[in-house]
Design an enzyme around this catalytic site. Structure first.
Site, PDB file in Angstrom:
ATOM      1  N   GLY A   1       0.647  -1.298   0.057  1.00  0.00           N
ATOM      2  CA  GLY A   1      -0.032   0.034  -0.062  1.00  0.00           C
ATOM      3  C   GLY A   1       0.736   1.136  -0.007  1.00  0.00           C
ATOM      4  O   GLY A   1       1.891   1.257   0.760  1.00  0.00           O
TER       5      GLY A   1
ATOM      6  N   ARG B   1      10.540  -1.077  -4.620  1.00  0.00           N
ATOM      7  CA  ARG B   1       9.045  -1.038  -5.561  1.00  0.00           C
ATOM      8  C   ARG B   1       8.990   0.278  -6.303  1.00  0.00           C
ATOM      9  O   ARG B   1       9.153   1.413  -5.820  1.00  0.00           O
ATOM     10  CB  ARG B   1       7.797  -1.313  -4.571  1.00  0.00           C
TER      11      ARG B   1
ATOM     12  N   GLN C   1      -5.690  -8.807  -2.670  1.00  0.00           N
ATOM     13  CA  GLN C   1      -5.580  -7.636  -1.593  1.00  0.00           C
ATOM     14  C   GLN C   1      -6.998  -7.499  -1.159  1.00  0.00           C
ATOM     15  O   GLN C   1      -7.379  -7.093  -0.076  1.00  0.00           O
ATOM     16  CB  GLN C   1      -4.848  -6.506  -1.901  1.00  0.00           C
TER      17      GLN C   1
ATOM     18  N   ASP D   1      -1.542   4.789  -6.164  1.00  0.00           N
ATOM     19  CA  ASP D   1      -0.099   4.753  -6.135  1.00  0.00           C
ATOM     20  C   ASP D   1       0.813   5.709  -6.384  1.00  0.00           C
ATOM     21  O   ASP D   1       1.768   6.141  -6.145  1.00  0.00           O
ATOM     22  CB  ASP D   1       0.488   3.291  -6.611  1.00  0.00           C
TER      23      ASP D   1
ATOM     24  N   ASN E   1      -3.168   2.680 -10.308  1.00  0.00           N
ATOM     25  CA  ASN E   1      -3.573   2.149  -9.134  1.00  0.00           C
ATOM     26  C   ASN E   1      -3.493   0.596  -9.448  1.00  0.00           C
ATOM     27  O   ASN E   1      -3.078   0.294 -10.686  1.00  0.00           O
ATOM     28  CB  ASN E   1      -5.076   2.481  -8.663  1.00  0.00           C
ATOM     29  N   LYS E   2      -3.819  -0.122  -8.799  1.00  0.00           N
ATOM     30  CA  LYS E   2      -3.668  -1.765  -8.769  1.00  0.00           C
ATOM     31  C   LYS E   2      -4.333  -2.178  -9.993  1.00  0.00           C
ATOM     32  O   LYS E   2      -5.339  -1.700 -10.616  1.00  0.00           O
ATOM     33  CB  LYS E   2      -4.271  -2.450  -7.482  1.00  0.00           C
TER      34      LYS E   2
END
Ligand code: MRU
Length: 366
Positions: free
Chosen positions: A54, A90, A202, A243, A253-254
């Site tokens: 996250g 990351r 997630q 993100d 984002n994801k």
């Protein structure tokens, strides 16, 4: 937020004063375990292997990681090495770089012997500010849910969310889930549709765990179900985290977020991104072209880990053996598909004007 009635944060200083404790998110939802991070390597491994994940939590962990590195090597080279190691863990979440810049900022002007204490305290301030930002995002976004509740004649508001942008993804409260917790606490009836979020699940593992723990009504759905539910009036609102968001309002984002935004746009369902200032990358203006997208191990696609009916855990193969796989971890939702951005300073249009309107000091810096 509470676990079994006991309040927790995802990261907090250990009583020993020289390390931090984190919740091991690779063990959730079936086991709740804390892990102690005492070194630079501990912090880097925790971020890389997603013991913590996250965007905001990655940032706070990196901030503490830099502090922990100062215990072992407070030299100038030690600072540079720690920043390089942590920045490489990351690539997509900009909060990581932001937090490192913040803590490294004036570390070089401080005597080496004092660098650990200084950096540890600064990391603590980054964590506290994250909690305050998320609480404020909750207050602003909670009003959107409350208004929808009034507008829809008093029936529960159904909110679809993707991945986990709850308190587990931050230090506390969360970003996308903060408005939901705020509305729930105000007595506004809310029902959350939780995208499972393959490949790492997630949503199914973490968002469902959080919402269940907090008593918020929710339903886990397969990733591909959202569009169908929107076509049939089953979704009032989408809220996701981010993100990295560009100065022009493109929201990274994801993986899978973009598809939900397309479906929301086609069905005139409002689609919001909730994020703190540390997620905005003011240097970028075209998210699709410019944001680096993390490519993760294909094993996350080919294998799944879960609890067995008879107890114990197993990792099983779910893809036809020998087939190549790809695993991009994030995607970018262009600003034109985003109804608004919910920040700690309020809600704005997903445009440069909107974002600079909330952060006028950035216009001067740009
Ligand atoms: O790969 P992850 O689990 O770190 O991805 C998390 C997300 O995509 C979240 O939506 C994002 O970080 C926002 S968290 C408040």
């Amino acid at each position: 937020m509470n676990i079994d009635g006991k309040p927790y944060r995802t990261i907090f200083p250990d009583p020993d004063g020289v390390s931090v404790q984190v919740i091991d998110q690779t063990r959730l939802p079936f086991a709740f375990e804390l892990k102690r991070l005492a070194t630079l390597d501990d912090a880097a491994v925790a971020i890389r292997t997603m013991i913590v994940r996250g965007a905001p939590l990655i940032g706070v962990t990196a901030a503490y990681g830099l502090a922990l590195a100062m215990r072992a090597d407070p030299s100038m080279e030690g600072i540079d090495r720690a920043v390089a190691v942590l920045a490489a863990t990351r690539p997509t979440a900009i909060n990581l770089r932001w937090a490192l810049d913040r803590v490294a900022g004036n570390l070089r002007q401080i005597q080496p012997a004092e660098r650990f204490a200084h950096a540890f305290a600064e990391a603590g301030r980054v964590a506290e500010e994250d909690v305050a930002s998320c609480r404020s995002i909750g207050a602003h976004g909670g009003q959107i849910i409350a208004d929808l509740h009034t507008a829809n004649g008093g029936r529960p508001v159904t909110v679809l969310t993707h991945c986990n942008a709850g308190w587990l993804a931050t230090v506390d409260w969360g970003t996308a889930l903060a408005p939901i917790y705020a509305a729930h606490e105000r007595g506004v009836p809310v029902h959350v549709l939780v995208d499972e979020t393959r490949p790492r699940s997630q949503g199914a593992a973490l968002t469902a765990f959080e919402l269940h723990g907090h008593g918020v009504p929710h339903t886990v759905i397969a990733d591909n179900a959202g569009g169908h539910l929107m076509q049939h009036g089953g979704v009032d609102l989408c809220i996701v985290g981010s993100d990295r968001t560009t100065a022009s309002g493109d929201v990274c984002n994801k993986i899978g977020t973009y598809l939900k935004a397309l479906a929301a746009h086609d069905n005139r369902v409002p689609f919001y991104a909730a994020l703190p200032f540390s997620t905005i990358d003011w240097t970028l203006h075209d998210g699709v072209k410019e944001i680096p997208i993390e490519e993760r191990d294909g094993r996350e696609v080919t294998h799944m880990t879960g609890r067995l009916a008879e107890g114990g855990f197993a990792t099983i193969e779910v893809v036809s053996p020998g087939s190549p796989v790809a695993n991009p971890a994030f995607d970018v939702t262009p600003a034109r598909l985003v109804t608004g951005i919910i920040t700690e300073r309020g809600i704005c249009a997903a445009t440069e004007e909107g974002l600079y309107g909330l952060y006028p000091e950035r216009r001067k810096a740009a």
